[in-house]
Design an enzyme around this catalytic site. Sequence first.
Site, PDB file in Angstrom:
ATOM      1  N   GLY A 278       6.785   5.542   7.853  1.00 61.80           N
ATOM      2  CA  GLY A 278       5.975   6.755   7.782  1.00 61.80           C
ATOM      3  C   GLY A 278       6.175   7.586   9.021  1.00 61.80           C
ATOM      4  O   GLY A 278       7.186   7.454   9.727  1.00 61.80           O
TER       5      GLY A 278
ATOM      6  N   THR B 101       1.300   8.088  12.895  1.00 63.21           N
ATOM      7  CA  THR B 101       0.683   6.957  12.185  1.00 63.21           C
ATOM      8  C   THR B 101       1.312   5.654  12.659  1.00 63.21           C
ATOM      9  O   THR B 101       0.610   4.650  12.852  1.00 63.21           O
ATOM     10  CB  THR B 101       0.908   7.066  10.651  1.00 63.21           C
ATOM     11  OG1 THR B 101       0.777   8.417  10.255  1.00 63.21           O
ATOM     12  CG2 THR B 101      -0.063   6.207   9.892  1.00 63.21           C
TER      13      THR B 101
ATOM     14  N   GLU C 277       9.413  17.224  13.965  1.00 59.83           N
ATOM     15  CA  GLU C 277       9.934  16.998  12.607  1.00 59.83           C
ATOM     16  C   GLU C 277       9.210  17.931  11.633  1.00 59.83           C
ATOM     17  O   GLU C 277       7.979  17.860  11.513  1.00 59.83           O
ATOM     18  CB  GLU C 277       9.694  15.535  12.203  1.00 59.83           C
ATOM     19  CG  GLU C 277      10.312  15.187  10.875  1.00 59.83           C
ATOM     20  CD  GLU C 277       9.991  13.763  10.434  1.00 59.83           C
ATOM     21  OE1 GLU C 277       8.842  13.335  10.577  1.00 59.83           O
ATOM     22  OE2 GLU C 277      10.913  13.090   9.930  1.00 59.83           O
TER      23      GLU C 277
ATOM     24  N   CYS D 166      14.059  11.550   6.274  1.00 61.98           N
ATOM     25  CA  CYS D 166      13.877  11.266   7.708  1.00 61.98           C
ATOM     26  C   CYS D 166      15.175  11.506   8.471  1.00 61.98           C
ATOM     27  O   CYS D 166      15.152  11.789   9.665  1.00 61.98           O
ATOM     28  CB  CYS D 166      13.372   9.839   7.906  1.00 61.98           C
ATOM     29  SG  CYS D 166      14.400   8.607   7.096  1.00 61.98           S
TER      30      CYS D 166
ATOM     31  N   GLU E   3       9.436   1.986  10.910  1.00 64.19           N
ATOM     32  CA  GLU E   3      10.532   2.916  10.574  1.00 64.19           C
ATOM     33  C   GLU E   3       9.902   4.290  10.510  1.00 64.19           C
ATOM     34  O   GLU E   3       9.128   4.583   9.592  1.00 64.19           O
ATOM     35  CB  GLU E   3      11.145   2.557   9.209  1.00 64.19           C
ATOM     36  CG  GLU E   3      11.732   1.163   9.108  1.00 64.19           C
ATOM     37  CD  GLU E   3      13.116   1.035   9.734  1.00 64.19           C
ATOM     38  OE1 GLU E   3      13.599   2.030  10.330  1.00 64.19           O
ATOM     39  OE2 GLU E   3      13.694  -0.051   9.644  1.00 64.19           O
TER      40      GLU E   3
ATOM     41  N   LYS F  12       0.886  -1.179   0.000  1.00 62.00           N
ATOM     42  CA  LYS F  12       0.000   0.000   0.000  1.00 62.00           C
ATOM     43  C   LYS F  12       0.917   1.220   0.000  1.00 62.00           C
ATOM     44  O   LYS F  12       1.351   1.707   1.043  1.00 62.00           O
ATOM     45  CB  LYS F  12      -0.890  -0.021   1.242  1.00 62.00           C
ATOM     46  CG  LYS F  12      -2.246   0.644   1.080  1.00 62.00           C
ATOM     47  CD  LYS F  12      -2.187   2.126   0.736  1.00 62.00           C
ATOM     48  CE  LYS F  12      -1.852   2.996   1.924  1.00 62.00           C
ATOM     49  NZ  LYS F  12      -1.589   4.409   1.526  1.00 62.00           N
TER      50      LYS F  12
HETATM   51  P1  NAD Z   1       2.338   8.932   7.002  1.00 62.39           P
HETATM   52  O1  NAD Z   1       2.516   8.323   8.330  1.00 62.39           O
HETATM   53  O2  NAD Z   1       1.344  10.009   6.851  1.00 62.39           O
HETATM   54  O3  NAD Z   1       1.946   7.824   5.908  1.00 62.39           O
HETATM   55  C1  NAD Z   1       2.762   6.697   5.656  1.00 62.39           C
HETATM   56  C2  NAD Z   1       1.915   5.607   5.036  1.00 62.39           C
HETATM   57  O4  NAD Z   1       0.964   5.152   6.000  1.00 62.39           O
HETATM   58  C3  NAD Z   1       1.089   6.049   3.838  1.00 62.39           C
HETATM   59  O5  NAD Z   1       1.058   5.018   2.893  1.00 62.39           O
HETATM   60  C4  NAD Z   1      -0.290   6.269   4.424  1.00 62.39           C
HETATM   61  O6  NAD Z   1      -1.339   6.140   3.510  1.00 62.39           O
HETATM   62  C5  NAD Z   1      -0.332   5.142   5.446  1.00 62.39           C
HETATM   63  N1  NAD Z   1      -1.276   5.337   6.541  1.00 62.39           N
HETATM   64  C6  NAD Z   1      -1.751   6.495   7.054  1.00 62.39           C
HETATM   65  N2  NAD Z   1      -2.612   6.250   8.066  1.00 62.39           N
HETATM   66  C7  NAD Z   1      -2.667   4.892   8.201  1.00 62.39           C
HETATM   67  C8  NAD Z   1      -3.372   4.022   9.065  1.00 62.39           C
HETATM   68  N3  NAD Z   1      -4.190   4.494  10.011  1.00 62.39           N
HETATM   69  N4  NAD Z   1      -3.191   2.687   8.933  1.00 62.39           N
HETATM   70  C9  NAD Z   1      -2.357   2.203   7.994  1.00 62.39           C
HETATM   71  N5  NAD Z   1      -1.677   2.980   7.122  1.00 62.39           N
HETATM   72  C10 NAD Z   1      -1.818   4.313   7.231  1.00 62.39           C
HETATM   73  O7  NAD Z   1       3.795   9.409   6.574  1.00 62.39           O
HETATM   74  P2  NAD Z   1       4.171  10.253   5.302  1.00 62.39           P
HETATM   75  O8  NAD Z   1       3.731  11.661   5.543  1.00 62.39           O
HETATM   76  O9  NAD Z   1       3.738   9.538   4.088  1.00 62.39           O
HETATM   77  O10 NAD Z   1       5.763  10.168   5.322  1.00 62.39           O
HETATM   78  C11 NAD Z   1       6.581  11.054   6.001  1.00 62.39           C
HETATM   79  C12 NAD Z   1       7.100  10.428   7.270  1.00 62.39           C
HETATM   80  O11 NAD Z   1       7.795   9.224   6.997  1.00 62.39           O
HETATM   81  C13 NAD Z   1       8.096  11.325   7.985  1.00 62.39           C
HETATM   82  O12 NAD Z   1       7.817  11.330   9.359  1.00 62.39           O
HETATM   83  C14 NAD Z   1       9.427  10.639   7.729  1.00 62.39           C
HETATM   84  O13 NAD Z   1      10.418  10.901   8.700  1.00 62.39           O
HETATM   85  C15 NAD Z   1       9.023   9.203   7.718  1.00 62.39           C
HETATM   86  N6  NAD Z   1      10.018   8.369   7.041  1.00 62.39           N
HETATM   87  C16 NAD Z   1      10.759   7.521   7.803  1.00 62.39           C
HETATM   88  C17 NAD Z   1      11.730   6.744   7.198  1.00 62.39           C
HETATM   89  C18 NAD Z   1      12.534   5.767   7.993  1.00 62.39           C
HETATM   90  O14 NAD Z   1      13.116   4.889   7.388  1.00 62.39           O
HETATM   91  N7  NAD Z   1      12.604   5.883   9.311  1.00 62.39           N
HETATM   92  C19 NAD Z   1      11.936   6.842   5.816  1.00 62.39           C
HETATM   93  C20 NAD Z   1      11.163   7.731   5.083  1.00 62.39           C
HETATM   94  C21 NAD Z   1      10.197   8.499   5.699  1.00 62.39           C
END
Ligand code: NAD
Length: 517
Positions: free
Chosen positions: A254, A258, A425, A310, A276, A201
């Site tokens: 993400g 979340t 962040e 990130c 992550e 997804k």
């Molecule tokens: P997000 O948490 O908004 O979304 C991430 C994913 O989760 C998306 O596919 C979204 O549709 C899905 N999602 C949202 N709500 C959900 C739920 N209730 N149940 C299941 N899935 C759900 O994050 P984003 O805005 O897409 O990404 C940015 C974030 O990701 C930043 O905080 C960044 O630091 C982090 N990130 C972390 C890493 C790492 O490896 N640690 C790498 C890249 C990005």
Amino acid sequence: MNKCCAVTLPAKMQDVNIQNYINGEWVAPTSGAYLKNYNPATGMEIAPIPDSKSADIDNAVRAAKSAFPMWSNMPGVERATILNCIADLIDQNCAALATFESQDQGKTVASAAAIDIPKCAEYFRQFAKYVTEGIRETESSMKLVCTTSSINKMVPSSQRATTQHVASGVAALITPWNFPLLMVCEKLAPCIAVGNTCVVKPTELTSVTSYLLTHILNAAGVPKGVVNIVFGSGVNAGEPLVKHRDVRLVSFTGGSVTGAKVGALAGGLFKRVSLELGGKCPSLVFSDCDLEHAITTHVRGAYQNQGEVCLSASRQYVQRDIYEKFLDGFRKQVCQEVCVGDPANPKTFYGPVVTKQHMEKVTSYIRLAQEEGAKVEFLVNPNDPAVMNVSADGRLTIEGLEGGYFIAPTLITGIKQSSRVMQEEIFGPVVCVAPFDTEEEGVQLANDTQYGLGASVWTEDQKKLERVMRQINSGSVWGNNWLAWDDCMPFGGMGCSGTSREHGPWSLEFYTETKVL
Ligand code: NAD
């Protein structure tokens, strides 16, 4: 027999028609509904995203479940052939994938072509190699020896028992938008290499390249149902996927908020889960460092990929006696070298942020810093003819791309350590720089955070370097470097940055169940 055919991707964004990929077929979402999608450089609508719901997830999980016995029993060497074919097709289509990624995400075409897309291919090759050749001891502290269908690790000397790492079943892979295809491939390659099947997804904000990947998977001969990709929102598609009774493990990347929800949901249902999450990564720059190297790296660390990393070096602490010198050098270098604008232009350092909503979130932190009395500087290149206007909160108007979501390279100083600007962040081209006096104070400031993903320490004193690196609470700490990446090393965070370690052998551990026989 594996077939590895050439693949023809759409020639341009207008030809992209995103559909779910379930059981080897491209299908519309059962609701018939689509989400709007925008090119962040222009603000113009591009390929709509299926707004998938539980019914679509259910179809995808069913397909993955029925493909599992065949795929998990296929000899590893055959799975590896398919993975290598996926890698070849990604490489062959690197230029097109990089262009689509840029138009969907905002990152520069050059960075997508140099980093994101080649890395996707590398992941498939790396895990194909692991399942066929095993992991050499030199590559990791763990010794995993692979057979054709499973990964076995012998118990020392007596050999009375063996541990076996066997495929888990159906995996849910949920990814964010900052490295769209890269994040999918980072999870997908180890997941299917060891024999799992999955439902991916991808984020609803940048789905285009994951959709293009479905054509590559198909051309590479991935059997029906092994990889299913369902597009849509977190609430409508992500949550039903995490909750699905036939999903055995969840790999989520993400935001931390979340991640907390996903972790609670998956944990409560006894699913194996990897989180992550976000970061607010500190660097400690001591006065005895190589200042020129430190400044160059901190400019990159602050603004690479629009600061949407990130591991972005978003909190930079500099020892007081070089603080002003560091800032002068930093300002000068940004104004000279960081051009913001058209992501297709090879001279552009960074492009627009991903969405209008994200631009508003980032600029709200800039306004907060201004309200709190901090010094906020927009380090715009004075000779950049494309920049027509800089708003009071750092939005840039770029000639020819007036509808785009551009933000100036922003430097914040004089901000309190307790400010939300310092603690949360921001995930944009905004950096906070603050002075420190002693080593103890530096370490205390670096660790004064709920996150713990990455950090860097800068000093030519080797003993101090090692001592300080040991004291910083982060999954990765770099010495005189930032984002020095090795795919064989574990990656993950502490605290709100996550609970797990992936990459290399750690991914093989996560994506398998360990049995003692
Ligand atoms: P997000 O948490 O908004 O979304 C991430 C994913 O989760 C998306 O596919 C979204 O549709 C899905 N999602 C949202 N709500 C959900 C739920 N209730 N149940 C299941 N899935 C759900 O994050 P984003 O805005 O897409 O990404 C940015 C974030 O990701 C930043 O905080 C960044 O630091 C982090 N990130 C972390 C890493 C790492 O490896 N640690 C790498 C890249 C990005």
